[in-house]
Design a protein around this motif. Structure first.
Motif, mmCIF file in Angstrom:
data_model
loop_
_atom_site.group_PDB
_atom_site.id
_atom_site.type_symbol
_atom_site.label_atom_id
_atom_site.label_comp_id
_atom_site.label_asym_id
_atom_site.label_seq_id
_atom_site.Cartn_x
_atom_site.Cartn_y
_atom_site.Cartn_z
ATOM 1 N N LEU A 1 -4.685 1.388 8.621
ATOM 2 C CA LEU A 1 -4.877 -0.013 8.675
ATOM 3 C C LEU A 1 -5.503 -0.756 9.744
ATOM 4 N N SER A 2 -5.028 -0.379 10.895
ATOM 5 C CA SER A 2 -5.377 -1.005 12.475
ATOM 6 C C SER A 2 -6.794 -0.388 12.681
ATOM 7 N N VAL A 3 -7.255 0.899 12.164
ATOM 8 C CA VAL A 3 -8.503 1.532 12.518
ATOM 9 C C VAL A 3 -9.576 0.906 11.283
ATOM 10 N N ALA A 4 -9.143 0.777 10.359
ATOM 11 C CA ALA A 4 -10.084 -0.071 9.293
ATOM 12 C C ALA A 4 -10.356 -1.401 9.640
ATOM 13 N N ASN A 5 -9.152 -2.068 10.053
ATOM 14 C CA ASN A 5 -9.507 -3.381 10.596
ATOM 15 C C ASN A 5 -10.408 -3.634 11.723
ATOM 16 N N CYS A 6 -10.278 -2.602 12.657
ATOM 17 C CA CYS A 6 -11.016 -2.668 13.745
ATOM 18 C C CYS A 6 -12.691 -2.338 13.213
ATOM 19 N N ARG B 1 -0.464 17.471 1.201
ATOM 20 C CA ARG B 1 0.700 17.125 0.691
ATOM 21 C C ARG B 1 -0.056 15.635 -0.243
ATOM 22 N N PRO B 2 0.829 15.159 -1.273
ATOM 23 C CA PRO B 2 0.036 14.011 -1.897
ATOM 24 C C PRO B 2 0.075 12.586 -1.293
ATOM 25 N N SER B 3 -0.971 12.214 -1.290
ATOM 26 C CA SER B 3 -1.165 11.044 -0.528
ATOM 27 C C SER B 3 -0.370 9.886 -0.927
ATOM 28 N N THR B 4 -0.199 8.933 0.032
ATOM 29 C CA THR B 4 0.980 7.880 -0.350
ATOM 30 C C THR B 4 0.054 6.769 -1.278
ATOM 31 N N THR B 5 0.579 6.249 -2.219
ATOM 32 C CA THR B 5 0.078 5.368 -3.191
ATOM 33 C C THR B 5 -0.193 4.188 -2.677
ATOM 34 N N PRO B 6 -1.406 3.497 -2.994
ATOM 35 C CA PRO B 6 -2.033 2.248 -2.389
ATOM 36 C C PRO B 6 -0.912 1.206 -2.555
ATOM 37 N N ASP B 7 -0.104 1.159 -3.592
ATOM 38 C CA ASP B 7 0.967 0.082 -3.595
ATOM 39 C C ASP B 7 1.979 0.247 -2.595
ATOM 40 N N LEU B 8 2.361 1.307 -2.163
ATOM 41 C CA LEU B 8 3.372 1.625 -1.264
ATOM 42 C C LEU B 8 2.679 1.372 0.181
ATOM 43 N N ALA B 9 1.509 1.774 0.345
ATOM 44 C CA ALA B 9 0.878 1.383 1.709
ATOM 45 C C ALA B 9 0.464 -0.342 1.825
ATOM 46 N N GLY B 10 0.360 -1.000 0.629
ATOM 47 C CA GLY B 10 0.128 -2.352 0.679
ATOM 48 C C GLY B 10 1.505 -2.955 0.831
ATOM 49 N N LEU B 11 2.672 -2.596 0.742
ATOM 50 C CA LEU B 11 4.154 -3.101 0.841
ATOM 51 C C LEU B 11 4.352 -2.730 2.291
ATOM 52 N N VAL B 12 3.832 -1.805 2.749
ATOM 53 C CA VAL B 12 4.182 -1.345 4.258
ATOM 54 C C VAL B 12 3.458 -2.554 5.047
ATOM 55 N N ALA B 13 2.141 -2.585 4.702
ATOM 56 C CA ALA B 13 1.429 -3.479 5.457
ATOM 57 C C ALA B 13 1.910 -4.905 5.458
ATOM 58 N N ARG B 14 2.414 -5.327 4.333
ATOM 59 C CA ARG B 14 2.860 -6.863 4.104
ATOM 60 C C ARG B 14 4.142 -6.866 4.760
ATOM 61 N N LEU B 15 4.980 -5.695 4.856
ATOM 62 C CA LEU B 15 6.173 -6.034 5.680
ATOM 63 C C LEU B 15 5.639 -6.063 7.358
ATOM 64 N N ALA B 16 4.934 -5.253 7.576
ATOM 65 C CA ALA B 16 4.496 -5.371 9.022
ATOM 66 C C ALA B 16 3.998 -6.493 9.228
ATOM 67 N N ASN B 17 3.177 -7.160 8.551
ATOM 68 C CA ASN B 17 2.389 -8.372 8.973
ATOM 69 C C ASN B 17 3.600 -9.737 8.787
ATOM 70 N N GLU B 18 4.449 -9.624 7.929
ATOM 71 C CA GLU B 18 5.395 -10.604 7.699
ATOM 72 C C GLU B 18 6.462 -10.635 8.910
ATOM 73 N N ASN B 19 6.709 -9.381 9.466
ATOM 74 C CA ASN B 19 7.780 -9.032 10.320
ATOM 75 C C ASN B 19 7.005 -8.432 11.736
ATOM 76 N N PRO B 20 6.389 -9.063 12.354
ATOM 77 C CA PRO B 20 5.572 -8.549 13.547
ATOM 78 C C PRO B 20 6.637 -7.793 14.669
ATOM 79 N N ILE C 1 4.773 5.934 7.821
ATOM 80 C CA ILE C 1 4.747 4.456 7.979
ATOM 81 C C ILE C 1 3.856 4.291 9.196
ATOM 82 N N LYS C 2 4.107 4.947 10.153
ATOM 83 C CA LYS C 2 3.297 4.805 11.532
ATOM 84 C C LYS C 2 1.731 5.410 10.866
ATOM 85 N N ALA C 3 1.525 6.479 10.304
ATOM 86 C CA ALA C 3 0.081 6.739 9.798
ATOM 87 C C ALA C 3 -0.485 5.669 9.057
ATOM 88 N N ILE C 4 0.144 5.142 8.096
ATOM 89 C CA ILE C 4 -0.380 3.958 7.201
ATOM 90 C C ILE C 4 -0.916 2.662 8.010
#
Length: 163
Positions: A151-156, A102-121, A144-147
């Protein structure tokens, strides 16, 4: 439809016979030329380029197997028709244009998901999905789960590199 007047029909018949004789002479010449070339090469296999095979396949398909069998060519009629089938198969083969998965998720959308998750833990995947839907993005829970897992794997990994 009215038949042609006899003098015109006779002239037409003469002309068509003359054309037929000319075509037969050309065919006989080309057959003899093939025999001479086959005698010059002997039992040696003739190497053809893909373009030559393609041209022979197109012309051979128009003649058909029966006529090809009557013409002793440099290859068998089955070979020419096999080349034609391959030609058609490659023409309609879209495998070079296909991409895997499948086509990958755009980086903009992944960034938006990460921002929502960080601002609303306290939000889970479903609540983040609802927030994205309000913003006009239809994203599945598992996406959303995969994104977030990526991110958590990349941060680790980046934490280990800095330590």
């Amino acid at each position: 439809m009215d038949p042609l007047p006899p003098p015109l029909a006779f002239c037409l018949l003469l002309f068509s016979g003359w054309i037929n004789r000319q075509q037969q002479a050309v065919i006989e010449y080309l057959r003899e030329e093939n025999r001479v070339l086959r005698a010059a090469y002997g039992p040696q296999r003739v190497r053809l380029t893909n373009d030559q095979r393609r041209r022979l396949a197109v012309k051979g398909k128009a003649l058909g197997r029966r006529r090809l069998a009557g013409l002793a060519g440099i290859v068998t009629p089955d070979t020419i028709l096999r080349w034609y089938r391959r030609l058609v198969a490659t023409k309609y083969d879209g495998s070079t244009k296909r991409r895997p998965g499948r086509p990958s998720t755009t980086p903009d959308l992944a960034g938006l998901v990460a921002r929502l998750a960080n601002e609303n833990p306290t939000w889970g995947y479903t609540r983040i999905r609802g927030g994205l839907q309000h913003l006009g993005h239809d994203v599945a829970r598992n996406t959303i789960k995969a994104i977030l897992q990526n991110l958590s794997v990349a941060n680790c990994q980046s934490c280990r590199e800095h330590a």
